[in-house]
Design a protein around this motif. Structure first.
Motif, PDB file in Angstrom:
ATOM      1  N   ARG A  97       9.047  -1.408  -1.723  1.00 37.20           N
ATOM      2  CA  ARG A  97       7.755  -1.778  -1.890  1.00 37.20           C
ATOM      3  C   ARG A  97       6.960  -2.970  -0.795  1.00 37.20           C
ATOM      4  NH1 ARG A  97      11.416  -4.661  -5.060  1.00 37.20           N
ATOM      5  NH2 ARG A  97      11.361  -6.689  -5.405  1.00 37.20           N
ATOM      6  N   ALA A  98       8.092  -3.602  -0.274  1.00 39.05           N
ATOM      7  CA  ALA A  98       7.629  -4.446   0.998  1.00 39.05           C
ATOM      8  C   ALA A  98       7.275  -3.724   2.221  1.00 39.05           C
ATOM      9  CB  ALA A  98       8.782  -5.325   1.306  1.00 39.05           C
ATOM     10  N   CYS A  99       8.378  -2.511   2.436  1.00 38.54           N
ATOM     11  CA  CYS A  99       7.949  -1.739   3.516  1.00 38.54           C
ATOM     12  C   CYS A  99       6.602  -1.163   3.357  1.00 38.54           C
ATOM     13  CB  CYS A  99       9.092  -0.975   3.907  1.00 38.54           C
ATOM     14  SG  CYS A  99      10.622  -1.514   4.381  1.00 38.54           S
ATOM     15  N   ARG A 100       6.486  -0.409   2.216  1.00 44.56           N
ATOM     16  CA  ARG A 100       5.214   0.154   1.945  1.00 44.56           C
ATOM     17  C   ARG A 100       3.916  -0.700   2.265  1.00 44.56           C
ATOM     18  NH1 ARG A 100       7.969   1.995  -2.533  1.00 44.56           N
ATOM     19  NH2 ARG A 100       6.635   0.936  -3.959  1.00 44.56           N
ATOM     20  N   ARG A 101       4.286  -1.850   1.874  1.00 46.34           N
ATOM     21  CA  ARG A 101       2.947  -2.777   2.119  1.00 46.34           C
ATOM     22  C   ARG A 101       2.732  -3.209   3.582  1.00 46.34           C
ATOM     23  NH1 ARG A 101       3.433  -7.313  -2.660  1.00 46.34           N
ATOM     24  NH2 ARG A 101       1.261  -7.884  -1.788  1.00 46.34           N
ATOM     25  N   GLY A 102       3.562  -2.923   4.466  1.00 45.78           N
ATOM     26  CA  GLY A 102       3.512  -3.182   5.756  1.00 45.78           C
ATOM     27  C   GLY A 102       4.298  -4.538   6.084  1.00 45.78           C
ATOM     28  N   ARG A 103       5.007  -4.893   5.362  1.00 47.89           N
ATOM     29  CA  ARG A 103       6.102  -6.096   5.498  1.00 47.89           C
ATOM     30  C   ARG A 103       7.223  -5.713   5.576  1.00 47.89           C
ATOM     31  NH1 ARG A 103       2.864  -9.371   0.478  1.00 47.89           N
ATOM     32  NH2 ARG A 103       0.727  -9.449   1.580  1.00 47.89           N
ATOM     33  N   PRO A 104       7.875  -4.987   6.618  1.00 41.56           N
ATOM     34  CA  PRO A 104       9.183  -4.583   6.522  1.00 41.56           C
ATOM     35  C   PRO A 104      10.064  -5.541   6.916  1.00 41.56           C
ATOM     36  CG  PRO A 104       7.817  -3.788   8.684  1.00 41.56           C
ATOM     37  CD  PRO A 104       6.973  -4.182   7.620  1.00 41.56           C
ATOM     38  N   TRP A 105       9.604  -6.655   7.378  1.00 40.78           N
ATOM     39  CA  TRP A 105      10.631  -7.804   7.686  1.00 40.78           C
ATOM     40  C   TRP A 105      11.186  -8.449   6.585  1.00 40.78           C
ATOM     41  CZ3 TRP A 105       5.818  -7.511   9.660  1.00 40.78           C
ATOM     42  CH2 TRP A 105       4.725  -7.979   8.612  1.00 40.78           C
TER      43      TRP A 105
END
Length: 366
Positions: A97-105
């Protein structure tokens, strides 16, 4: 064929580490075998030895490493043998869910190698932070390999794999330090010193280093601290306010991870300022603070995971700055040691004499 190499393991809680033969399997799909050139001795490795992270002994220690890719498994299109890499412990998944929201860090599903390295009797090893780099070679997920300019000295470059990235990232990525900001850094070991260097890199106008060790404070000065405070000699919050016109700093970074240092950071920042916790607390620590103070002071209270870094973005950039002479990574290498000297390095680290001892590997053999 699987390879037998030497590695440093922790066999039981509190026991001295051992240099023993280990077995590294051929890389499977999505995996890589990396020949280690250098690996920093980090407090996290000591936490593993002391049982502070878990009890999945035996552990294969070491994680702040640089080396060259020796072989890759199927499905690894972007690595080839001889690539020079820094190993990271946050290989992002790209699908959580973080990666899909553009927050891969913030990736919540980072991954490691599927196969296990073992002792010669078949006992499976738990690699520290999924890396296990106090070894001639190690097996990792391909996503844990970040390619950087091979001109960077391995002993310095590898430190970006954990502590130095954590400190720089705490300042720049998590704290958002920018031109003209005032910053206080509590604790000037490797991570805190890196936060000082990161704040300087970001253009902070005033960088206040706080510690109880004058040697560490002197080192902080060389890395960019404009003012230093020995908190043994008085209240650091009052001293910070005196240096900032009575206001406190825009950003306060706790690189120790204790309730008392966090409170100093909280009260040492300006109204609407940012507190960043990058020091790692132990499980029994608790914090009590008036909720009205939290409300009344406003601002942001943040934790920094690995400096909120994205290795593919941050490692190459920081190595470029190092090669340009703008980021003094060499200053963090206090001593270079052999792979058999890790136990002594833990004692040296505990004495506060070093920012980092770095294991430098020989040419090795198969």
């Amino acid at each position: 064929m699987p390879q037998q190499v030497n590695g440093v393991i922790s066999r039981a809680k509190g026991a001295p580490v051992e240099l023993v033969p280990i077995i590294v399997p051929d890389p499977g799909p999505g995996e890589a075998v990396v020949r280690i050139q250098a690996c920093g001795v980090c407090h996290t490795d000591l936490h593993y030895r002391e049982g502070g992270i878990g009890d999945d002994y035996p552990y294969l220690l070491g994680h702040e490493a640089a080396g060259t890719v020796e072989s890759v498994g199927d499905g690894v299109p972007d690595l080839v043998p001889s690539d020079y890499v820094i190993l990271n412990w946050r290989a992002v998944c790209g699908t959580c869910r973080a990666c899909r929201r553009g927050r891969p860090w913030y990736c919540f599903a980072t991954f490691n190698a599927t196969q296990k390295m073992t002792l010669t009797d078949g006992t499976e090893l738990s690699p520290a932070l999924g890396i296990g780099a106090f070894a001639d070679k190690t097996l990792v997920a391909a996503g844990q390999c970040t390619k950087v300019d091979p001109a960077a000295r391995p002993a310095a470059a590898g430190l970006l794999g954990c502590g130095i990235m954590a400190g720089i990232g705490a300042a720049i990525n998590t704290g958002g330090v920018t031109r003209g900001d005032t910053v206080a850094v509590f604790g000037c070991g490797g991570v805190g010193a890196a936060a000082v260097a990161g704040s300087r890199l970001a253009g902070a106008s005033k960088i206040i280093a706080v510690d109880i060790d004058d040697r560490k404070l002197e080192t902080a000065k060389t890395l960019g601290a404009t003012h230093v405070i020995n908190s043994r000699n008085g209240d650091p919050v009052a001293a910070i306010q005196e240096l900032t016109g009575g206001f406190g700093t825009d950003v306060a970074i706790d690189a120790v991870g204790r309730p008392e240092t966090w409170k100093q950071a909280f009260y040492g920042r300006d109204l609407a300022g940012t507190v960043v916790l990058v020091g790692v607390p132990t499980p029994e620590m608790t914090l009590e603070i008036p909720l009205l103070d939290v409300f009344g002071r406003g601002g942001s209270l943040k934790s920094s995971w690995y400096g909120d870094c994205l290795p593919d973005r941050d490692f190459p950039m920081l190595i470029d700055l190092y090669l340009q002479g703008r980021l003094p990574l060499d200053a963090f290498v206090s001593e270079e040691i052999g792979i058999g000297d890790v136990e002594q390095a833990f004692a040296t680290m505990a004495s506060g004499q070093v920012l980092r001892s770095v294991v430098v590997m020989g040419d090795g053999d198969d």
